[in-house]
Design a protein around this motif. Structure first.
Motif, mmCIF file in Angstrom:
data_model
loop_
_atom_site.group_PDB
_atom_site.id
_atom_site.type_symbol
_atom_site.label_atom_id
_atom_site.label_comp_id
_atom_site.label_asym_id
_atom_site.label_seq_id
_atom_site.Cartn_x
_atom_site.Cartn_y
_atom_site.Cartn_z
ATOM 1 N N SER A 171 14.767 -0.345 -5.429
ATOM 2 C CA SER A 171 13.897 -1.171 -6.271
ATOM 3 C C SER A 171 12.418 -1.120 -5.899
ATOM 4 N N PRO A 172 12.038 -1.270 -4.626
ATOM 5 C CA PRO A 172 10.604 -1.228 -4.326
ATOM 6 C C PRO A 172 9.959 0.113 -4.627
ATOM 7 N N MET A 173 10.677 1.204 -4.395
ATOM 8 C CA MET A 173 10.132 2.530 -4.686
ATOM 9 C C MET A 173 9.958 2.719 -6.190
ATOM 10 N N LEU A 174 10.968 2.302 -6.948
ATOM 11 C CA LEU A 174 10.921 2.451 -8.401
ATOM 12 C C LEU A 174 9.795 1.612 -8.991
ATOM 13 N N LEU A 175 9.690 0.376 -8.534
ATOM 14 C CA LEU A 175 8.674 -0.526 -9.057
ATOM 15 C C LEU A 175 7.276 -0.001 -8.779
ATOM 16 N N HIS A 176 7.072 0.530 -7.590
ATOM 17 C CA HIS A 176 5.743 1.042 -7.243
ATOM 18 C C HIS A 176 5.396 2.290 -8.041
ATOM 19 N N ARG A 177 6.370 3.169 -8.215
ATOM 20 C CA ARG A 177 6.102 4.414 -8.948
ATOM 21 C C ARG A 177 5.847 4.152 -10.426
ATOM 22 N N MET A 178 6.568 3.196 -10.990
ATOM 23 C CA MET A 178 6.468 2.977 -12.423
ATOM 24 C C MET A 178 5.248 2.160 -12.825
ATOM 25 N N VAL A 179 4.976 1.084 -12.079
ATOM 26 C CA VAL A 179 3.913 0.160 -12.524
ATOM 27 C C VAL A 179 2.875 -0.138 -11.443
ATOM 28 N N ARG A 180 2.941 0.525 -10.290
ATOM 29 C CA ARG A 180 2.013 0.260 -9.186
ATOM 30 C C ARG A 180 1.912 -1.240 -8.933
ATOM 31 N N TRP A 181 3.052 -1.850 -8.709
ATOM 32 C CA TRP A 181 3.138 -3.303 -8.573
ATOM 33 C C TRP A 181 2.235 -3.814 -7.460
ATOM 34 N N ASN A 182 2.136 -3.080 -6.373
ATOM 35 C CA ASN A 182 1.270 -3.470 -5.260
ATOM 36 C C ASN A 182 0.348 -2.299 -4.906
ATOM 37 N N PRO A 183 -0.880 -2.283 -5.415
ATOM 38 C CA PRO A 183 -1.812 -1.169 -5.156
ATOM 39 C C PRO A 183 -2.087 -0.956 -3.672
ATOM 40 N N ALA A 184 -1.854 -1.978 -2.851
ATOM 41 C CA ALA A 184 -2.089 -1.829 -1.418
ATOM 42 C C ALA A 184 -1.169 -0.776 -0.799
ATOM 43 N N LEU A 185 -0.089 -0.437 -1.502
ATOM 44 C CA LEU A 185 0.853 0.566 -0.986
ATOM 45 C C LEU A 185 0.464 1.992 -1.376
ATOM 46 N N ASP A 186 -0.577 2.152 -2.177
ATOM 47 C CA ASP A 186 -0.952 3.486 -2.659
ATOM 48 C C ASP A 186 -1.221 4.463 -1.521
ATOM 49 N N GLY A 187 -1.781 3.974 -0.435
ATOM 50 C CA GLY A 187 -2.136 4.869 0.659
ATOM 51 C C GLY A 187 -1.006 5.127 1.641
ATOM 52 N N TYR A 188 0.162 4.559 1.380
ATOM 53 C CA TYR A 188 1.301 4.739 2.289
ATOM 54 C C TYR A 188 2.028 6.036 1.947
ATOM 55 N N GLU A 189 1.630 7.123 2.589
ATOM 56 C CA GLU A 189 2.319 8.396 2.336
ATOM 57 C C GLU A 189 3.747 8.367 2.871
ATOM 58 N N ASP A 190 4.000 7.476 3.813
ATOM 59 C CA ASP A 190 5.336 7.358 4.398
ATOM 60 C C ASP A 190 6.060 6.129 3.862
#
Length: 205
Positions: A171-190
């Motif tokens: 769920s967290p991976m899908l949510l971030h990829r689809m809608v960038r729910w938390n932009p603070a995670l954008d820089g997390y390559e890992d």
């Protein structure tokens, strides 16, 4: 408009119902569906007429391959998403990270098509079925297999809730990829590794 020709039957080949399938026409139709969706055409507005025109075929050519739009859409979306990555069996952690990481070439149309599909999934029971059968469930099942293996080998606790853990990981991976729910995670390559490690701290034996 010149329709893509059907592939002629090979001498001695057994005849099936209807004319032989043309792989060229088949691919052109799938590509037309994805192109139209990527251009902003909604699932509801997607018509066989528009697909046929984009693919350069007649509607009869489409109906020889698919019973209706839902079946065609399902195959096109499965083609877009591609098969789920397969676990290598090295460790539960390594396999989960692999499953959560985008592996191999990614069709750039997916970035435009997938977010637009979610509103349709909420509005239409058929779109929901297509999403579940074509994309969500196959990936969930691969992850379930990894978790079950971890329980069997003792890497995970025997009381691990496989369904809840699967959702906690995906769920967290899908949510971030689809809608960038938390932009603070954008820089997390890992990000995949961080999600897996956070969840495993709760279910590791």
């Amino acid at each position: 408009m010149t329709e893509l020709a059907e592939t002629p039957a090979q001498p001695g080949a057994a005849r099936t119902q209807g004319r032989p399938r043309s792989s060229r026409a088949h691919e052109a139709i799938l590509e037309a569906v994805l192109d139209l969706l990527a251009d902003g055409v909604s699932v509801e507005a997607l018509s066989m007429e528009a697909i046929a025109a984009r693919a350069g075929v007649g509607k009869a050519t489409i109906y020889r391959r698919w019973a209706g739009k839902d079946e065609l859409l399902l195959e096109a979306l499965v083609k877009l998403k591609g098969p789920p990555p397969q676990p290598l069996g090295d460790s539960v952690r390594a396999d989960l990270v692999r499953l959560l990481t985008v592996v191999g070439p990614k069709d750039e149309r997916a970035v435009r098509v997938m977010p637009c599909l979610f509103p349709e999934v909420h509005r239409s029971s058929e779109a929901y079925r297509i999403w579940q059968e074509g994309m969500a469930e196959p990936r969930r099942e691969v992850m379930r297999e990894v978790l079950r293996r971890g329980i069997a080998t003792g890497e995970l606790r025997p009381d691990t809730d496989v369904e809840v853990t699967t959702s906690l990981l995906i769920s967290p991976m899908l949510l971030h990829r689809m809608v960038r729910w938390n932009p603070a995670l954008d820089g997390y390559e890992d990000l995949a590794e961080r999600v897996v490690d956070t969840v495993l701290r709760g279910v590791t034996a």
